[in-house]
Design a protein around this motif. Structure first.
Motif, PDB file in Angstrom:
ATOM      1  N   ARG A 481      35.547  43.714  36.079  1.00  0.00           N
ATOM      2  CA  ARG A 481      36.665  43.921  35.142  1.00  0.00           C
ATOM      3  C   ARG A 481      36.687  42.840  34.071  1.00  0.00           C
ATOM      4  N   ALA A 482      36.389  41.603  34.503  1.00  0.00           N
ATOM      5  CA  ALA A 482      36.385  40.521  33.516  1.00  0.00           C
ATOM      6  C   ALA A 482      35.279  40.725  32.487  1.00  0.00           C
ATOM      7  N   LEU A 483      34.126  41.206  32.900  1.00  0.00           N
ATOM      8  CA  LEU A 483      33.033  41.449  31.957  1.00  0.00           C
ATOM      9  C   LEU A 483      33.308  42.651  31.070  1.00  0.00           C
ATOM     10  N   LEU A 484      34.013  43.644  31.603  1.00  0.00           N
ATOM     11  CA  LEU A 484      34.319  44.839  30.817  1.00  0.00           C
ATOM     12  C   LEU A 484      35.573  44.662  29.975  1.00  0.00           C
ATOM     13  N   GLY A 485      36.302  43.563  30.197  1.00  0.00           N
ATOM     14  CA  GLY A 485      37.510  43.326  29.422  1.00  0.00           C
ATOM     15  C   GLY A 485      38.693  44.131  29.898  1.00  0.00           C
ATOM     16  N   GLU A 486      38.667  44.622  31.135  1.00  0.00           N
ATOM     17  CA  GLU A 486      39.774  45.396  31.669  1.00  0.00           C
ATOM     18  C   GLU A 486      40.757  44.463  32.366  1.00  0.00           C
TER      19      GLU A 486
END
Length: 493
Positions: A481-486
């Motif tokens: 999620r952190a890498l996808l910006g979620e």
């Protein structure tokens, strides 16, 4: 018998004749003997001139002569080869009672010389060689390994007598100096009940090294706790060896400090625990508190302390960083370095199935089901992809060609483990990506992170695919999620 040795030119009669002949003077016996010969046969009188020159004659009893060295030498020196019996080996005749030894002596096998000391007719050696042949057939020993074990058994058992015990410290210097296998020889001797392992256990040496300067009252309970971690207890199972090492290393300095102040763990207070916690930082502080909590919980359960001073002392867990995906160039480098069948399979298991190095080297042949297209990794059944299938087939063909007689049930074997039953070593497994950026551990992490990035940051999906626990699955989902910006899931209050 004193004086002259009894002279005798004919067999002595049994009973009183022998007793009288032994007790009479040697000169009288000699003249009586000549007179008897002259009375029986006139021709014997002609021998009297020669018989008078005989002053001494050694008396022997029948069937009591034995060669000085047990017969002619065996092998090249004696040019005599013992023929192997066609029938079964002679059965050992065991006595019902054995004289117990008064004291234990140490044998030095380093002085053994085959031409002088070999006793191939020793019943224990015959039995041991038969057991070694059966064990070699079951383990798939090569002829060189079987020959080395046979040489070692000849050295150890040529002079063996019933009731003796062979110790490890006795055979180790002799066999190691000749380049012969000590472990396999000891295994054969242990099957016959002749072997005694008198080595100091590794756990004892480890505890002596770590707790040598700790106060005796504290050391006794700490040692009991460490052994419970390793072997388990009535209410707890054994932990991993690495866990016991990590726990004891985390609190070793604390135990040394307490040893200068206290004589027993019951003297440790809550303030001492807090001071030990505040003296460390980061991951070390968390590991120290966890280890101390485990130690005092064990001491309280055994009645060694009256209260647990670690209760209600909390340490916030360190927030894990965001896992980063591996660069494509590093992955291509790891794939290009996989040139042998074993390294190709190891890389495929780590990069495709996210298997840890320990999982890879402990996999069994039964874990690969080529017919149904399935593979079992750490007890978790997964579909077998084409890349891994080709790597498995290539490795199995290489394994069958090189070690056709091996009985090792593990999927990956080496030159050493091919004649044993254990798994390959850790260093042999991790050499596949040594000195590379994309190690086996990083390939495993990248595979799980890729699954989370591709199919959504769902912890349940990750746990189902890779068979990991929920905490690990949540950590990978949070990184995705952190890498996808979620936005991350909010913890319920």
């Amino acid at each position: 018998m004193t004086g002259r040795t009894l002279g005798c030119t004919k067999p002595l009669a049994a009973g009183s004749h022998l007793r009288d002949a032994v007790t009479m003077p040697a000169e009288t016996a000699y003249h009586d003997e000549v007179g008897d010969l002259a009375g029986v046969n006139g021709e014997a009188a002609a021998l009297a001139i020669f018989l008078r020159r005989v002053k001494h004659q050694q008396l022997f009893f029948a069937n009591l002569q034995r060669p000085r060295n047990g017969g002619p030498p065996v092998g090249k020196q004696g040019r005599r080869v013992l023929k192997r019996a066609s029938g079964p080996a002679p059965a050992l005749v065991m006595r019902g009672w054995i004289q117990p030894p008064l004291f234990t002596t140490t044998r030095d096998y380093r002085t053994f010389e085959r031409e002088r000391h070999a006793d191939l007719a020793n019943p224990w050696l015959i039995r041991a060689r038969r057991a070694a042949r059966a064990l070699g057939e079951a383990r798939g020993w090569t002829r060189w390994v079987a020959s080395d074990v046979d040489r070692a058994l000849v050295i150890v058992l040529s002079g063996h007598a019933e009731g003796e015990s062979i110790r490890y410290t006795e055979i180790f210097p002799a066999l190691r100096g000749r380049g012969l296998p000590v472990g396999r020889t000891a295994e054969v001797l242990d099957q016959l009940g002749l072997f005694t392992d008198d080595r100091t256990p590794a756990v004892d040496r480890w505890l002596d090294r770590k707790l040598g300067a700790v106060a005796p009252g504290i050391r006794g309970e700490v040692e009991s706790w460490a052994r419970t971690l390793l072997d388990g207890g009535p209410r707890s199972g054994p932990r991993a060896r690495q866990t016991a090492w990590t726990y004891l290393n985390a609190i070793q300095s604390v135990l040394l400090e307490w040893s200068s102040l206290y004589d027993h763990l019951r003297e440790v207070t809550r303030e001492d625990i807090i001071a030990a916690r505040d003296a460390a930082s980061g991951k070390q502080r968390e590991s120290r508190v966890v280890a101390l909590r485990s130690l005092f919980r064990h001491a309280k359960g055994n009645g060694q302390v009256f209260r647990n001073p670690t209760q209600r002392i909390r340490v916030p867990r360190q927030a894990g960083g965001v896992a980063q995906p591996q660069g494509q160039a590093d992955i291509d480098q790891a794939v290009a370095s996989a040139t042998t069948p074993d390294i190709k399979l190891i890389t495929a298991l780590a990069g495709v199935h996210a298997a840890r190095p320990k999982m890879i080297r402990t996999m069994q042949l039964d874990d690969v089901d080529l017919g149904n297209g399935r593979i079992t990794v750490a007890g978790h059944i997964r579909p077998l992809d084409d890349l891994t299938r080709q790597a498995v087939l290539h490795w199995l063909d290489h394994r069958r060609t090189r070690w056709s007689n091996t009985a090792n049930p593990h999927l990956l074997i080496t030159q050493k483990t091919a004649v044993e039953l254990g798994p390959a070593g850790k260093l042999w497994t991790t050499r596949a990506t040594r000195n590379l950026t994309a190690t086996l551990e990083r390939l495993r992490v990248d595979r799980q992170l890729e699954e989370a990035l591709t199919h959504g940051a769902d912890p349940l999906h990750l746990a189902l695919v890779f068979g990991i626990d929920e905490k690990t699955a949540i950590r990978y989902a949070d990184s995705a999620r952190a890498l996808l910006g979620e936005p991350g899931e909010q913890a319920s209050q």
